[in-house]
Design a protein around this motif. Structure first.
Motif, PDB file in Angstrom:
ATOM      1  N   VAL A  30       4.937  -0.435  43.370  1.00  0.00           N
ATOM      2  CA  VAL A  30       4.681  -1.791  43.873  1.00  0.00           C
ATOM      3  C   VAL A  30       5.950  -2.428  44.432  1.00  0.00           C
ATOM      4  O   VAL A  30       5.899  -3.215  45.376  1.00  0.00           O
ATOM      5  N   ASP A  31       7.115  -2.077  43.907  1.00  0.00           N
ATOM      6  CA  ASP A  31       8.363  -2.712  44.331  1.00  0.00           C
ATOM      7  C   ASP A  31       8.972  -2.082  45.590  1.00  0.00           C
ATOM      8  O   ASP A  31       9.998  -2.538  46.077  1.00  0.00           O
ATOM      9  N   LEU A  32       8.337  -1.076  46.177  1.00  0.00           N
ATOM     10  CA  LEU A  32       8.841  -0.473  47.406  1.00  0.00           C
ATOM     11  C   LEU A  32       8.416  -1.303  48.608  1.00  0.00           C
ATOM     12  O   LEU A  32       7.386  -1.964  48.584  1.00  0.00           O
ATOM     13  N   PRO A  33       9.219  -1.282  49.689  1.00  0.00           N
ATOM     14  CA  PRO A  33       8.856  -2.066  50.874  1.00  0.00           C
ATOM     15  C   PRO A  33       7.607  -1.510  51.546  1.00  0.00           C
ATOM     16  O   PRO A  33       7.351  -0.304  51.522  1.00  0.00           O
ATOM     17  N   GLY A  34       6.858  -2.405  52.153  1.00  0.00           N
ATOM     18  CA  GLY A  34       5.659  -2.008  52.882  1.00  0.00           C
ATOM     19  C   GLY A  34       5.956  -1.828  54.354  1.00  0.00           C
ATOM     20  O   GLY A  34       7.111  -1.880  54.790  1.00  0.00           O
ATOM     21  N   LEU A  35       4.911  -1.602  55.147  1.00  0.00           N
ATOM     22  CA  LEU A  35       5.089  -1.389  56.576  1.00  0.00           C
ATOM     23  C   LEU A  35       5.790  -2.565  57.250  1.00  0.00           C
ATOM     24  O   LEU A  35       6.696  -2.378  58.060  1.00  0.00           O
ATOM     25  N   GLU A  36       5.382  -3.767  56.905  1.00  0.00           N
ATOM     26  CA  GLU A  36       5.945  -4.960  57.531  1.00  0.00           C
ATOM     27  C   GLU A  36       7.449  -5.065  57.272  1.00  0.00           C
ATOM     28  O   GLU A  36       8.228  -5.332  58.182  1.00  0.00           O
ATOM     29  N   GLU A  37       7.858  -4.831  56.038  1.00  0.00           N
ATOM     30  CA  GLU A  37       9.278  -4.908  55.686  1.00  0.00           C
ATOM     31  C   GLU A  37      10.102  -3.812  56.376  1.00  0.00           C
ATOM     32  O   GLU A  37      11.298  -3.970  56.594  1.00  0.00           O
ATOM     33  N   LEU A  38       9.467  -2.728  56.722  1.00  0.00           N
ATOM     34  CA  LEU A  38      10.157  -1.632  57.404  1.00  0.00           C
ATOM     35  C   LEU A  38      10.108  -1.767  58.924  1.00  0.00           C
ATOM     36  O   LEU A  38      10.634  -0.934  59.651  1.00  0.00           O
ATOM     37  N   GLY A  39       9.475  -2.841  59.410  1.00  0.00           N
ATOM     38  CA  GLY A  39       9.392  -3.076  60.846  1.00  0.00           C
ATOM     39  C   GLY A  39       8.371  -2.185  61.547  1.00  0.00           C
ATOM     40  O   GLY A  39       8.490  -1.924  62.738  1.00  0.00           O
ATOM     41  N   ILE A  40       7.376  -1.727  60.817  1.00  0.00           N
ATOM     42  CA  ILE A  40       6.340  -0.864  61.380  1.00  0.00           C
ATOM     43  C   ILE A  40       5.078  -1.673  61.570  1.00  0.00           C
ATOM     44  O   ILE A  40       4.592  -2.305  60.643  1.00  0.00           O
ATOM     45  N   GLN A  41       4.550  -1.660  62.791  1.00  0.00           N
ATOM     46  CA  GLN A  41       3.333  -2.404  63.082  1.00  0.00           C
ATOM     47  C   GLN A  41       2.131  -1.490  62.845  1.00  0.00           C
ATOM     48  O   GLN A  41       2.055  -0.390  63.391  1.00  0.00           O
ATOM     49  N   SER A  42       1.212  -1.933  62.026  1.00  0.00           N
ATOM     50  CA  SER A  42       0.021  -1.124  61.759  1.00  0.00           C
ATOM     51  C   SER A  42      -0.916  -1.181  62.961  1.00  0.00           C
ATOM     52  O   SER A  42      -0.912  -2.142  63.728  1.00  0.00           O
ATOM     53  N   ARG A  43      -1.703  -0.133  63.126  1.00  0.00           N
ATOM     54  CA  ARG A  43      -2.663  -0.055  64.229  1.00  0.00           C
ATOM     55  C   ARG A  43      -4.014   0.366  63.688  1.00  0.00           C
ATOM     56  O   ARG A  43      -4.105   1.070  62.694  1.00  0.00           O
ATOM     57  N   GLY A  44      -5.059  -0.041  64.385  1.00  0.00           N
ATOM     58  CA  GLY A  44      -6.401   0.370  64.020  1.00  0.00           C
ATOM     59  C   GLY A  44      -6.638   1.818  64.429  1.00  0.00           C
ATOM     60  O   GLY A  44      -5.972   2.343  65.330  1.00  0.00           O
TER      61      GLY A  44
END
Length: 54
Positions: A30-44
């Motif tokens: 839970v304490d690891l960075p997510g996509l947003e924090e890594l500057g990765i934009q999610s796509r459908g």
């Protein structure tokens, strides 16, 4: 042993490889960075499919 026996059935329900994978935790902490924090934009999924069709 059950996975070894079921690998030879027509409809495999569980393989030895799946058992090996389940022995290790593969869920991110839970304490690891997510996509947003890594500057990765999610796509459908539709966008990803279109990218690979061209």
């Amino acid at each position: 042993m059950l996975a070894t026996a079921t690998e030879f059935l027509p409809a495999v329900s569980l393989t030895r490889n799946q058992v090996d994978l389940m022995r290790r935790d593969n869920v991110a902490a839970v304490d690891l960075p997510g996509l947003e924090e890594l500057g990765i934009q999610s796509r459908g999924i539709e966008d990803v499919i279109r990218m690979h069709e061209t």
